[in-house]
Enzyme design. Structure first.
Site, short mmCIF file in Angstrom:
data_model
loop_
_atom_site.label_atom_id
_atom_site.label_comp_id
_atom_site.label_asym_id
_atom_site.label_seq_id
_atom_site.Cartn_x
_atom_site.Cartn_y
_atom_site.Cartn_z
N HIS A 164 106.92 10.15 83.04
CA HIS A 164 107.51 8.87 83.44
C HIS A 164 108.24 9.10 84.77
O HIS A 164 108.92 10.12 84.94
CB HIS A 164 108.57 8.39 82.43
CG HIS A 164 108.06 7.50 81.35
ND1 HIS A 164 108.70 7.38 80.13
CD2 HIS A 164 107.00 6.66 81.30
CE1 HIS A 164 108.05 6.50 79.37
NE2 HIS A 164 107.01 6.06 80.06
N CYS A 258 116.64 6.71 80.13
CA CYS A 258 115.67 6.20 79.15
C CYS A 258 116.36 5.40 78.05
O CYS A 258 115.81 4.44 77.53
CB CYS A 258 114.91 7.35 78.49
SG CYS A 258 114.25 8.57 79.61
N1 ARG Z 1 108.96 9.87 73.47
C1 ARG Z 1 108.98 8.87 74.47
C2 ARG Z 1 107.61 8.75 75.13
O1 ARG Z 1 106.97 9.76 75.31
C3 ARG Z 1 110.03 9.16 75.48
C4 ARG Z 1 110.24 8.07 76.49
C5 ARG Z 1 111.31 8.38 77.47
N2 ARG Z 1 111.56 7.31 78.33
C6 ARG Z 1 111.69 7.38 79.69
N3 ARG Z 1 112.07 6.32 80.30
N4 ARG Z 1 111.40 8.49 80.34
O2 ARG Z 1 107.14 7.68 75.43
#
Ligand code: ARG
Length: 265
Positions: A164, A258
């Site tokens: 991300h 997040c």
């Molecule tokens: N386990 C989640 C995923 O892989 C974590 C998301 C984290 N969010 C972020 N904005 N980086 O989608």
């Protein structure tokens, strides 16, 4: 500056599936620690900074709902809801859509292409910095540009640890961005250098402490306290840095940003 954010308590936070390289079902978060870290972040916003925290009710079976920023991109009263890449996360969208409806938002639509909201988008002045490569797609960036009528600086993510955009890039104010250069390709690095007046570079180690996953109001920068050297760089750039322990959420690939959807961008 006072802010309004949306959070979701980690009541059902667990590693129930593995959709990024940080997640391992045999390495579960400790419930109590996760709750304490979440609460500490909540209290920084409310008690220390005087911000308003709204909450959405967590849902059993949706362990990643805790990462509220991923549900959408929101600018003013316009919301572009996520179309999650992995089916495991797709039901989250309806939960957040309902929250927006119940809270009076009328300009809400879901993206037609894979798109992961604040996970992959960062509002930078009158532009949006957006990542693609692992979750969101370049097509979604086009949709984003059209929907908000903001220029999108589209970057290609190449390191799976930073799947991300908000795990390797932080907007600190309207002219300052911190990032880990190795997370994006050469062409993207060039684009970023052209678009951003003040760039702060983080090392791989600093990035792995999730200190680039920040919430900033342009003065206060809230992020993981895992990398003291990175916090030092923020301080040297003139920010008031509030580091907080958050690594229980790294077991799922997440951090401060997040867990926080900023409602007033
Ligand atoms: N386990 C989640 C995923 O892989 C974590 C998301 C984290 N969010 C972020 N904005 N980086 O989608």
């Amino acid at each position: 500056m006072s802010k309004q954010v949306l959070m979701c308590t980690p009541d059902y936070f667990d590693i129930e599936y593995e959709i990024n390289v940080w997640m391992h079902q045999d390495d579960q978060p400790a419930d109590l620690t996760a709750h304490q870290q979440w609460q500490k972040l909540h209290d920084i916003y409310v008690q220390q900074l005087g911000w308003e925290v709204k909450q959405i009710t967590p849902v059993k079976g949706l362990p990643d709902m805790v990462f509220a920023t991923d549900c959408c991109t929101i600018i003013g009263d316009k919301v572009l809801l996520s179309y999650f890449r992995y089916p495991e996360r797709q039901p989250e969208t309806e939960q957040f859509a309902k929250w927006f409806r119940d809270n009076g938002y009328t300009k809400v639509k879901r993206a037609n292409n894979f798109f992961e909201g604040g996970g992959d988008t960062l509002v930078f002045g009158d532009k949006i910095i957006a990542g693609h490569g692992f979750r969101s797609t370049p097509e979604a960036h086009k949709e984003l540009e059209k929907y908000f009528n903001h220029e999108v600086i589209s970057l290609k993510i190449i390191d799976p640890h930073f799947y991300h955009m908000d795990t390797s890039l932080a907007v600190l104010d309207d002219e300052t961005v911190a990032y880990y250069p190795g997370a994006i390709d050469e062409a993207s690095r060039k684009k970023l250098k052209k678009a951003v007046p003040r760039l702060i570079e983080a090392s791989l180690d600093e990035a792995k402490g999730f200190g680039l996953n920040v919430v900033s109001d342009g003065h206060n920068v809230i992020c993981s306290d895992a990398s003291e050297s990175l916090l030092g760089k923020y301080r040297d750039a003139g920010f008031n840095v509030i580091g907080t322990p958050i690594l229980e959420f790294r077991k799922s690939g997440g951090g401060v940003k997040c867990l926080t959807l900023e409602l007033d961008l």
